[in-house]
Design an enzyme around this catalytic site. Sequence first.
Site, PDB file in Angstrom:
ATOM      1  N   ASP A   7      -2.492   9.446 -10.514  1.00 10.63           N
ATOM      2  CA  ASP A   7      -2.497   8.316 -11.525  1.00 10.63           C
ATOM      3  C   ASP A   7      -1.067   7.903 -11.996  1.00 10.63           C
ATOM      4  OD1 ASP A   7      -5.007   8.254 -11.218  1.00 10.63           O
ATOM      5  OD2 ASP A   7      -5.790   9.091 -13.172  1.00 10.63           O
ATOM      6  N   GLU A  49      -4.984   2.267  -4.133  1.00  9.78           N
ATOM      7  CA  GLU A  49      -3.550   2.320  -3.845  1.00  9.78           C
ATOM      8  C   GLU A  49      -2.855   1.132  -3.511  1.00  9.78           C
ATOM      9  OE1 GLU A  49      -5.611   4.361  -2.281  1.00  9.78           O
ATOM     10  OE2 GLU A  49      -4.876   4.678  -0.214  1.00  9.78           O
ATOM     11  N   ASP A  62       0.681  -1.247  -0.109  1.00 10.07           N
ATOM     12  CA  ASP A  62      -0.131  -0.029   0.102  1.00 10.07           C
ATOM     13  C   ASP A  62       0.921   1.215  -0.161  1.00 10.07           C
ATOM     14  OD1 ASP A  62      -3.075   0.821   0.848  1.00 10.07           O
ATOM     15  OD2 ASP A  62      -1.590   2.143   1.819  1.00 10.07           O
ATOM     16  N   ILE A  63       0.351   2.234  -1.009  1.00  9.90           N
ATOM     17  CA  ILE A  63       1.217   3.295  -0.805  1.00  9.90           C
ATOM     18  C   ILE A  63       1.074   4.212   0.287  1.00  9.90           C
ATOM     19  CG2 ILE A  63       1.814   5.510  -2.256  1.00  9.90           C
ATOM     20  CD1 ILE A  63       0.664   4.228  -4.995  1.00  9.90           C
ATOM     21  N   ASN A 110      -2.486  12.704  -3.299  1.00  8.59           N
ATOM     22  CA  ASN A 110      -3.576  13.140  -4.352  1.00  8.59           C
ATOM     23  C   ASN A 110      -3.970  14.865  -3.850  1.00  8.59           C
ATOM     24  OD1 ASN A 110      -3.793  11.332  -6.122  1.00  8.59           O
ATOM     25  ND2 ASN A 110      -5.167  10.064  -4.985  1.00  8.59           N
TER      26      ASN A 110
END
Length: 333
Positions: free
Chosen positions: A203, A230, A186-187, A194
């Site tokens: 994106d 993500e 997971d980022i 964002n």
Amino acid sequence: MQQPDVFSAAVDPEAQDETVVLIVDDVPTNIQILADILKEDYRVLFATSGEQALNIAATREPDLILLDVMMPGIDGFTVATRLKEDPLLRDTPVIFVTAMGEVEDETRGFEVGAVDYITKPVSPPVVRARVRTHLELKHQRDLLRRIALVDGLTGIANRRQFDESLDREWRRTQRQGAPLSLIMADIDYFKGYNDHYGHGDGDTALRAVAQTLKAQMRRPTDIAARYGGEEFVCILPETPLEGAEEVAERIRHAVEALAIPHAASPDAPCLTLSLGVATAVEPTKASQKSLLTLADRALYEAKQAGRNRVCSKTLYSKTLASSEPPDANEEIS
Ligand SMILES: [Mg+2]
């Protein structure tokens, strides 16, 4: 902004191997006749009984099967029925090859899933044309299927492909008694990313991370997929915990090395990834969901421990009962 090339991403180089046709007949002369017609264009395998046909089909996954109906032991109808019951083989086109009058009721063949009939004595142009037509149809179906299994934004496998691949690899490793590992990734602080940079850059970052994960899949059976948002997941069949930890650490490092600036991260100057590794030492029918849960929990621990790191867990058959799902309210970012 460059769109991922969905077409080339969908076409797995493994799938471009030579086309394999399996010929099944209890009379070797009949096999020889068909093999002579097809051997120029395809890789030809053969079986002289229903049992042998099922074994070869399971191990080699041919692209098309030419199947004699009348055979001692397991006959052609039964072979076709069994193929339909196997999720890996149910889409393999089967053409029945029968002698005139040998089969009274041709509808039965279609009922058990045959795509066509060829009558003996066979005519070479007819055999070539029918085989070519059904292989083309199969390849088109395969291509559409593969496109439907690709994540439109990132060009890697989507959730659906992940689910199907996990099912398939689970069964395979279970048969072989080999371990299977999952990596959940997971980022870190992606919502903040964002908010700060906008969804366009978000994106772009998702694509870069996805392609980095994919590049770390070194064996044809390893799969990296977008799990949602993500979050990403990798399937590593026949991989013990240490091996999966190594891959996860390689991925973590590679994402860090992308050096994508992340001004909104309180922990690091660039975009980072947290990863949870879980290994099923002995995959059993019941443990597939538990392994996902465990990988999710390892990921949660990596987040808790400060992000940009790998945590891992092992699922033994006996710990299965105690693998309760994590608290649904646990939020990670
Ligand atoms: Mg026969």
